[in-house]
Design an enzyme around this catalytic site. Structure first.
Site, short mmCIF file in Angstrom:
data_model
loop_
_atom_site.label_atom_id
_atom_site.label_comp_id
_atom_site.label_asym_id
_atom_site.label_seq_id
_atom_site.Cartn_x
_atom_site.Cartn_y
_atom_site.Cartn_z
N LYS A 70 -57.34 -19.04 -23.47
CA LYS A 70 -56.38 -18.53 -24.51
C LYS A 70 -56.55 -17.35 -25.44
O LYS A 70 -57.36 -16.98 -25.73
CB LYS A 70 -56.22 -19.64 -25.61
CG LYS A 70 -54.97 -20.06 -26.34
CD LYS A 70 -54.88 -21.18 -27.28
CE LYS A 70 -53.48 -21.54 -28.09
NZ LYS A 70 -53.68 -22.53 -28.96
O1 G3P Z 1 -52.52 -24.10 -31.47
C1 G3P Z 1 -51.36 -23.39 -31.70
C2 G3P Z 1 -50.48 -24.09 -32.63
O2 G3P Z 1 -49.84 -25.17 -32.36
C3 G3P Z 1 -50.86 -23.91 -33.87
O3 G3P Z 1 -49.91 -24.60 -34.63
O4 G3P Z 1 -49.35 -25.84 -36.70
O5 G3P Z 1 -51.07 -24.09 -36.70
O6 G3P Z 1 -48.70 -23.46 -36.51
P1 G3P Z 1 -49.70 -24.64 -36.31
#
Ligand code: G3P
Length: 217
Positions: A87
């Site tokens: 990633k």
């Molecule tokens: O892991 C990437 C993404 O899903 C992060 O989500 O909830 O931190 O905006 P969030």
């Protein structure tokens, strides 16, 4: 549509896997830090542990910023397990590194994507997945689902093979909307996945059937 779980928590990953509907896992530095993991060896072992739970792609995010360090770190992550997808944040160094990984046969997930332009560069670099952050766009009064839809349509029009992995999912509604606009993958917390099951009429109907079952006994 594939279902990934967005967590580094082994218990939640196991719970989702046991349901038989899990296709993969995404992690990020915040999710890894939340598990109290410290040091490169512990990080590497944690990714291997995740790969041993789920039979699907596992996104492991690089921590480095420079092109050279991203390449070195990403090669190390990819070598941990065949299920590892490297990633990489959508930056100039990140896009350059994704193109190099593509040439090496290393699969990638281009993350922290918030625009169609960024998604275009990810596809041009040959990213396996692109991760538009739906919830974080909504958090700033933008429209995350609209971006997912635009990426899906542009990728289909030009025949890009990069899979649209909708991320930063905040609700069941986000999952349903991603389904309707054609996202290839949704990655979400376990709570949102489990909430797909909930409907008051199912609970009400089951109570009626359970009452009738007692009469049949
Ligand atoms: O892991 C990437 C993404 O899903 C992060 O989500 O909830 O931190 O905006 P969030």
């Amino acid at each position: 549509m594939k279902f990934f779980i967005d967590t580094a928590n082994l218990e939640q990953i196991s719970q989702a896997e046991a349901m038989g509907i899990l296709d993969g896992v995404t992690t990020n530095p915040s999710l890894m830090a939340k598990e109290g993991i410290k040091g490169s060896k512990a990080i590497e072992q944690h990714y291997i542990d995740i790969c041993n739970i789920v039979d699907g792609d596992v996104s492991a995010e690089v921590l480095a910023d420079s092109y050279e360090e991203i390449i070195e770190e990403g090669k190390g992550l990819a070598a941990l397990h065949k299920q590892i997808v490297v990633k990489v944040p959508c930056t100039a160094n990140g896009i350059r590194a994704i193109k190099s990984f593509t040439d090496m046969g290393i699969r990638t997930n281009c993350t922290l994507v918030f625009s169609l332009g960024q998604a275009l560069l990810a596809a041009k670099a040959g990213a396996t997945y692109v991760s538009p952050f739906v919830g974080r766009l909504d958090d700033v009064s933008s429209n995350g689902i609209e971006l997912v839809s635009r990426i899906v349509n542009v990728y289909r029009y030009y025949g890009y093979q990069t899979q649209v992995l909708a991320a930063s999912i905040r609700s069941v509604q986000h999952i349903i909307q991603c389904l309707e606009v054609g996202a290839d993958v949704v990655t979400s917390p376990l709570s949102s996945i489990m909430a797909l099951l909930d409907h008051p009429l199912t609970e009400k109907g089951l109570a009626i059937f359970n009452k009738a079952a007692k009469e049949l006994a």
